[in-house]
Motif scaffolding. Structure first.
Motif, PDB file in Angstrom:
ATOM      1  N   ALA A 176      73.998  74.378  13.842  1.00 12.88           N
ATOM      2  CA  ALA A 176      73.108  74.807  14.925  1.00 12.88           C
ATOM      3  C   ALA A 176      72.032  73.756  15.110  1.00 12.88           C
ATOM      4  O   ALA A 176      71.319  73.416  14.167  1.00 12.88           O
ATOM      5  CB  ALA A 176      72.483  76.148  14.573  1.00 12.88           C
ATOM      6  N   ARG A 177      71.917  73.235  16.315  1.00 17.44           N
ATOM      7  CA  ARG A 177      70.928  72.206  16.606  1.00 17.44           C
ATOM      8  C   ARG A 177      69.882  72.772  17.561  1.00 17.44           C
ATOM      9  O   ARG A 177      70.204  73.538  18.470  1.00 17.44           O
ATOM     10  CB  ARG A 177      71.594  70.986  17.228  1.00 17.44           C
ATOM     11  N   PRO A 178      68.612  72.381  17.397  1.00 16.39           N
ATOM     12  CA  PRO A 178      67.561  72.867  18.314  1.00 16.39           C
ATOM     13  C   PRO A 178      67.635  72.148  19.653  1.00 16.39           C
ATOM     14  O   PRO A 178      68.201  71.060  19.759  1.00 16.39           O
ATOM     15  CB  PRO A 178      66.273  72.520  17.574  1.00 16.39           C
ATOM     16  N   GLN A 179      67.041  72.763  20.674  1.00 20.73           N
ATOM     17  CA  GLN A 179      66.922  72.104  21.968  1.00 20.73           C
ATOM     18  C   GLN A 179      65.947  70.942  21.821  1.00 20.73           C
ATOM     19  O   GLN A 179      64.840  71.095  21.299  1.00 20.73           O
ATOM     20  CB  GLN A 179      66.414  73.098  23.015  1.00 20.73           C
ATOM     21  N   GLY A 180      66.325  69.780  22.315  1.00 16.65           N
ATOM     22  CA  GLY A 180      65.570  68.554  22.056  1.00 16.65           C
ATOM     23  C   GLY A 180      64.162  68.542  22.604  1.00 16.65           C
ATOM     24  O   GLY A 180      63.265  67.925  22.010  1.00 16.65           O
ATOM     25  N   TRP A 181      63.913  69.230  23.739  1.00  8.59           N
ATOM     26  CA  TRP A 181      62.597  69.114  24.368  1.00  8.59           C
ATOM     27  C   TRP A 181      61.487  69.767  23.563  1.00  8.59           C
ATOM     28  O   TRP A 181      60.301  69.481  23.788  1.00  8.59           O
ATOM     29  CB  TRP A 181      62.623  69.680  25.787  1.00  8.59           C
ATOM     30  N   LEU A 182      61.841  70.623  22.607  1.00  6.46           N
ATOM     31  CA  LEU A 182      60.810  71.269  21.788  1.00  6.46           C
ATOM     32  C   LEU A 182      59.998  70.251  20.991  1.00  6.46           C
ATOM     33  O   LEU A 182      58.827  70.496  20.673  1.00  6.46           O
ATOM     34  CB  LEU A 182      61.455  72.281  20.843  1.00  6.46           C
TER      35      LEU A 182
ATOM     36  N   ALA B  57      57.949  82.679  19.741  1.00  8.99           N
ATOM     37  CA  ALA B  57      59.334  82.200  19.750  1.00  8.99           C
ATOM     38  C   ALA B  57      60.186  83.178  18.946  1.00  8.99           C
ATOM     39  O   ALA B  57      59.738  83.717  17.923  1.00  8.99           O
ATOM     40  CB  ALA B  57      59.439  80.797  19.169  1.00  8.99           C
ATOM     41  N   VAL B  58      61.383  83.414  19.421  1.00 11.78           N
ATOM     42  CA  VAL B  58      62.289  84.381  18.797  1.00 11.78           C
ATOM     43  C   VAL B  58      63.724  83.871  18.893  1.00 11.78           C
ATOM     44  O   VAL B  58      64.011  82.905  19.591  1.00 11.78           O
ATOM     45  CB  VAL B  58      62.200  85.767  19.482  1.00 11.78           C
ATOM     46  N   GLY B  59      64.606  84.560  18.180  1.00 10.97           N
ATOM     47  CA  GLY B  59      66.021  84.206  18.235  1.00 10.97           C
ATOM     48  C   GLY B  59      66.313  82.939  17.463  1.00 10.97           C
ATOM     49  O   GLY B  59      65.554  82.511  16.591  1.00 10.97           O
ATOM     50  N   ASP B  60      67.426  82.311  17.825  1.00 16.28           N
ATOM     51  CA  ASP B  60      67.892  81.147  17.073  1.00 16.28           C
ATOM     52  C   ASP B  60      66.975  79.941  17.182  1.00 16.28           C
ATOM     53  O   ASP B  60      67.030  79.053  16.335  1.00 16.28           O
ATOM     54  CB  ASP B  60      69.298  80.751  17.557  1.00 16.28           C
ATOM     55  N   CYS B  61      66.130  79.873  18.224  1.00 14.70           N
ATOM     56  CA  CYS B  61      65.268  78.694  18.374  1.00 14.70           C
ATOM     57  C   CYS B  61      64.026  78.779  17.501  1.00 14.70           C
ATOM     58  O   CYS B  61      63.230  77.840  17.460  1.00 14.70           O
ATOM     59  CB  CYS B  61      64.874  78.498  19.833  1.00 14.70           C
TER      60      CYS B  61
ATOM     61  N   ALA C 196      71.407  84.058  13.588  1.00 16.94           N
ATOM     62  CA  ALA C 196      72.310  85.168  13.895  1.00 16.94           C
ATOM     63  C   ALA C 196      71.677  86.040  14.963  1.00 16.94           C
ATOM     64  O   ALA C 196      70.468  86.311  14.935  1.00 16.94           O
ATOM     65  CB  ALA C 196      72.604  85.994  12.644  1.00 16.94           C
ATOM     66  N   GLY C 197      72.517  86.485  15.906  1.00 20.13           N
ATOM     67  CA  GLY C 197      72.018  87.280  17.012  1.00 20.13           C
ATOM     68  C   GLY C 197      71.376  88.581  16.603  1.00 20.13           C
ATOM     69  O   GLY C 197      70.507  89.106  17.312  1.00 20.13           O
ATOM     70  N   VAL C 198      71.769  89.121  15.444  1.00 15.95           N
ATOM     71  CA  VAL C 198      71.221  90.404  15.029  1.00 15.95           C
ATOM     72  C   VAL C 198      69.714  90.321  14.834  1.00 15.95           C
ATOM     73  O   VAL C 198      68.986  91.287  15.097  1.00 15.95           O
ATOM     74  CB  VAL C 198      71.915  90.891  13.729  1.00 15.95           C
TER      75      VAL C 198
ATOM     76  N   PRO D 224      62.085  91.032   8.729  1.00 15.77           N
ATOM     77  CA  PRO D 224      63.540  90.927   8.905  1.00 15.77           C
ATOM     78  C   PRO D 224      64.284  91.552   7.743  1.00 15.77           C
ATOM     79  O   PRO D 224      63.830  91.530   6.590  1.00 15.77           O
ATOM     80  CB  PRO D 224      63.773  89.418   8.962  1.00 15.77           C
ATOM     81  N   GLN D 225      65.427  92.127   8.055  1.00 18.25           N
ATOM     82  CA  GLN D 225      66.274  92.678   7.007  1.00 18.25           C
ATOM     83  C   GLN D 225      66.801  91.539   6.143  1.00 18.25           C
ATOM     84  O   GLN D 225      66.944  90.405   6.588  1.00 18.25           O
ATOM     85  CB  GLN D 225      67.426  93.445   7.633  1.00 18.25           C
ATOM     86  N   LYS D 226      67.087  91.847   4.887  1.00 24.96           N
ATOM     87  CA  LYS D 226      67.549  90.804   3.970  1.00 24.96           C
ATOM     88  C   LYS D 226      68.987  90.404   4.236  1.00 24.96           C
ATOM     89  O   LYS D 226      69.398  89.277   3.980  1.00 24.96           O
ATOM     90  CB  LYS D 226      67.384  91.285   2.522  1.00 24.96           C
ATOM     91  N   ASP D 227      69.776  91.332   4.735  1.00 34.12           N
ATOM     92  CA  ASP D 227      71.183  91.046   4.974  1.00 34.12           C
ATOM     93  C   ASP D 227      71.631  91.859   6.187  1.00 34.12           C
ATOM     94  O   ASP D 227      70.925  92.773   6.632  1.00 34.12           O
ATOM     95  CB  ASP D 227      72.014  91.423   3.747  1.00 34.12           C
ATOM     96  N   TYR D 228      72.788  91.545   6.698  1.00 33.02           N
ATOM     97  CA  TYR D 228      73.296  92.288   7.832  1.00 33.02           C
ATOM     98  C   TYR D 228      74.822  92.286   7.791  1.00 33.02           C
ATOM     99  O   TYR D 228      75.451  91.441   7.148  1.00 33.02           O
ATOM    100  CB  TYR D 228      72.803  91.684   9.153  1.00 33.02           C
ATOM    101  N   LEU D 229      75.389  93.232   8.481  1.00 32.15           N
ATOM    102  CA  LEU D 229      76.841  93.367   8.550  1.00 32.15           C
ATOM    103  C   LEU D 229      77.408  92.353   9.530  1.00 32.15           C
ATOM    104  O   LEU D 229      76.981  92.279  10.671  1.00 32.15           O
ATOM    105  CB  LEU D 229      77.206  94.788   8.995  1.00 32.15           C
ATOM    106  N   LYS D 230      78.393  91.565   9.064  1.00 31.66           N
ATOM    107  CA  LYS D 230      79.103  90.664   9.951  1.00 31.66           C
ATOM    108  C   LYS D 230      80.476  91.259  10.241  1.00 31.66           C
ATOM    109  O   LYS D 230      81.222  91.605   9.323  1.00 31.66           O
ATOM    110  CB  LYS D 230      79.309  89.293   9.307  1.00 31.66           C
ATOM    111  N   LEU D 231      80.785  91.389  11.531  1.00 31.13           N
ATOM    112  CA  LEU D 231      82.124  91.792  11.965  1.00 31.13           C
ATOM    113  C   LEU D 231      82.742  90.577  12.636  1.00 31.13           C
ATOM    114  O   LEU D 231      82.267  90.129  13.688  1.00 31.13           O
ATOM    115  CB  LEU D 231      82.049  92.984  12.914  1.00 31.13           C
TER     116      LEU D 231
END
Length: 730
Positions: free
Chosen positions: A254-260, A288-292, A303-305, A332-339
């Motif tokens: 996963a790479r960040p958006q360069g302009w940041l 800021a939230v999510g993967d960025c 992870a999207g969760v 944040p939760q320590k772990d999450y279910l991956k399907l």
């Protein structure tokens, strides 16, 4: 005197940069309980935002694009937000401006970033030319569909290479193999990773299930295989081997958006470092939230969760920041279910060390994903008319009707009311006023030629003041172009909603920039104007234009003339549908783009051969054509099937969606032989247009050679006939 009620003034600009999962959820919740005084803006590169959890299912053919895309246009309308289509490329934190190419900077008091990540590999030679990253999802999905179509057509062999054998890479490799096999092809899919071991972040049970699927489905796994470069023929490994591929997918990391990097914000490996309140540790006005984002207090994998779980905390903290409240922490939760999808309708669950897999796991995942998307595919109803208080005067209920009033050129009196008012207007008394009310513009004496003079204004059809200014300027110029004149000068009239002074300045800058872009392109200067405040954003222009000879008018159409329309119809229907949440994002954005399309070149080509010309605006094609026929003393035969229509206009018309000006326009049906307003195509004859096309009557011989030059939106729609000023449909 009874107290007056008015909307509360706007005092804070909140800008959401990116339409990621967290921001989509914030916008949905905001629409149900907005903060009074906050102007919400959402910036995104496109009108939709894909849901990453369903991407493998899309690649495998289990879902359509529409099923996994969040349509940001109705979502923004639900939230009362302006939607800016563009990719943010920088933040000036000192001036509090967000830079988006092609438009003025966007002001903010508070901003939040949710722009996701990219799996681009810019340092890998040949990647940009011969490969596609799996993220951003939209571009990847389009590239995949093009590849599948070419493979099915036999244009390329079904050879696919996926770089990166983590969970995402494995899901994509299995999904690609399934889709191509289901298409009757013999796919060869290779999964490549530089490490000797793959799926290191997955528990033993799920890892065993996935490895068995890789082997069982014939996916070629190459581990310990660093990639040297990407070539036209495939992936070249550092050892010299070449893996043939006609589609190379990058899914490594996963790479960040360069302009940041240029924002001056504290970054961790290129991601925005945030505190437990989801605020930048550098600047508390930016979240800021999510993967960025990187959680400084509790680092977690991408992870999207986590984005979904961050949404309610982000919403609460944005509200707190806007109102002076106290923020709350995100834990944040320590772990999450991956399907994890496995190509066909089968999945593995990564939760315990036990091996949990099967069709029922996929159905479980499918249920979770569809439930998430239903939040956006079934938004609460929008645009409810105001409640009529007890004791209201007779007739109020009739005028309020069953839908809120439309904006644009649909927000005007009906043709009958205007005609009654103009009937008592005295003709011009000055000799240099050659023609007064009744045509598209007044005509003033000007040397050997003439000067045309007009005014027009529009109540906003979009929350974006820059786009609205461009539409309003294009709309006003229509009267000048319709007279065969060259635009000369403009004065702007702007009514702003009540807002704080810095917001007023920023909004006016966006409006003036948009107006000047359009006017300068048309050859006119913005020479001044006037501004005031009111209930709604309204933008108008008084314009002059110059004609060397005799200006064109409504009169002059001759039997045998061809009727040419330069733009498709349907803007009123699409705008009304958007207010009801029934127009798709692409339909509305295409309509807004069409409304900004200038008619200067078309007018210049039509002016010399045309006998009569007008622009099609609020009274619809039928109303404006009837005005031309009455002024010229002729009739017309229209070919309904030849009418150019905007994308989605016929679909929405068939649903019975009509602009609020439609009933007054449809009253003109008595002047049309064979008119059936219940027919969706006929109904579009009465659809009020904003910044509509030019309607010209010109000799048959001239029309044939002009259509190609006028562009794809132009069409020959009928013929002028002898007789009474009526329209016959065929």
């Amino acid at each position: 005197m009874a107290p007056m009620t008015a909307p509360l003034p706007l005092t804070r600009d909140l800008v959401l940069i990116g339409g990621g999962h967290a921001h989509a959820l914030v916008a949905r919740a905001w629409g149900m309980a907005p903060v009074p005084g906050v102007r919400l803006t959402l910036i995104n590169p496109g009108p939709t935002a894909p849901y990453s959890g369903m991407l493998p299912g899309l690649i495998a053919g289990h879902y359509t694009r529409a099923q996994l895309e969040i349509d940001l246009v109705p979502l923004a309308a639900h939230a009362g937000a302006r939607l800016v289509i563009g990719r943010a490329e920088g933040i000036d934190r000192a001036a509090r401006l967000i830079h988006v190419p092609g438009r003025p900077p966007i002001r903010y008091d508070l901003a939040s970033i949710d722009i996701g990540i990219t799996s681009d590999l810019p340092d890998l030679p040949g990647f940009a030319a011969h490969a596609v990253p799996a993220k951003p999802l939209g571009a990847f999905a389009e590239a995949w569909e093009r590849f599948v179509a070419r493979a099915r057509a036999g244009e390329v062999a079904p050879l696919v290479a996926v770089i990166g054998a983590g969970v995402a890479g494995v899901e994509l490799a299995l999904a690609a193999r399934h889709r191509l096999a289901q298409a009757g092809l013999a796919p060869q899919v290779t999964l490549i990773d530089a490490a000797p071991d793959v799926l290191r972040d997955v528990r033993p049970g799920a890892r065993a299930a996935l490895m068995d699927q890789i082997a069982g489905q014939g996916v070629n796994l190459r581990t310990g295989a660093p990639v040297a470069r990407i070539a036209a023929e495939g992936v070249v490994l550092q050892g010299g081997d070449t893996i043939p591929a006609h589609l190379v997918i990058g899914a490594a990391g996963a790479r960040p958006q360069g302009w940041l990097a240029a924002t001056g914000l504290d970054l961790t490996d290129g991601f925005v470092t945030v505190d437990r309140f989801l605020r930048s540790v550098t600047d508390p006005a930016i979240f800021a939230v999510g993967d960025c984002a990187h959680l400084a207090h509790a680092p977690r994998p991408k992870a999207g969760v986590y984005a979904v779980r961050q949404a309610p905390v982000l919403l609460a903290n944005l509200r707190a920041a806007a109102t002076g409240g106290r923020p709350g922490p995100y834990h944040p939760q320590k772990d999450y279910l991956k399907l994890i999808s496995m190509g066909g309708k089968r999945a593995a669950a990564d939760r315990l060390d036990a091996r949990i897999e099967g069709g029922w796991v996929w159905r479980w995942k499918d249920h979770i994903d569809r439930k998430f998307m239903r939040r956006f595919h079934h938004l609460p109803p929008m645009g409810q008319p105001p409640r009529i208080p007890r004791g209201a005067a007779l007739g109020v209920a009739d005028l309020v009707g069953g839908q809120p009033p439309c904006g644009g050129c649909a927000a005007k009196p009906g043709a009958a009311a205007l005609a009654q008012a103009l009937a008592d207007l005295a003709p011009p008394a000055r000799p240099d006023v050659l023609r007064g009310a009744g045509d598209d513009a007044a005509i003033l004496a000007h040397g050997a030629g003439a000067q045309v003079f007009t005014t027009d204004h529009l109540r906003a059809v979009t929350e974006d003041p820059h786009v609205m200014a461009r539409i309003a300027a294009t709309h006003a110029l229509g009267d000048i172009w319709a007279m065969g004149a060259s635009p000369q000068a403009a004065l702007a009239t702007v009514i702003l909603p009540r807002m704080a002074e810095p917001m007023q300045a920023a909004t006016l800058r966006e409006i003036l920039a948009g107006a000047q872009e359009v006017l300068r392109a048309a050859g006119a200067d913005l020479a001044g104007g006037h501004s005031s405040t009111g209930a709604d954003l309204t933008i108008g222009f008084a314009l002059t234009g110059l004609v060397a000879g005799r200006p064109l008018g409504l009169d002059g159409a001759q039997p045998g003339d061809a009727l040419i329309l330069t733009k498709p119809l349907g803007s009123g229907t699409i705008l009304a549908a958007a207010m009801q949440g029934k127009a798709t994002g692409p339909e509305l954005l295409a309509a807004l783009e069409m409304m900004q399309q200038g008619q200067g070149q078309a007018a210049a080509r039509l002016a010399d051969p045309a006998h009569a010309m007008t622009d099609v605006t609020g009274y619809g094609l039928a109303g404006h054509l009837l005005s031309m026929l009455r002024a010229s003393g002729v009739g017309a035969a229209l070919d309904l099937d030849a009418l150019p229509l905007m994308a989605g206009a016929l679909r929405l018309s068939a649903l019975g969606i009509r602009s609020t000006l439609y009933p007054q326009n449809a009253a003109l049906a008595s002047g049309i032989e064979g008119a059936d307003p219940a027919d969706p195509r006929t109904a579009l004859l009465f659809d009020p247009q904003t910044a509509g096309g030019l309607l010209a009557a010109l000799p048959e011989a001239a029309a044939a050679g002009l259509l190609d030059a006028l562009g794809a939106g132009a069409a020959r729609i009928g013929t002028v006939t002898a007789g009474a000023p009526r329209i016959s449909l065929g």
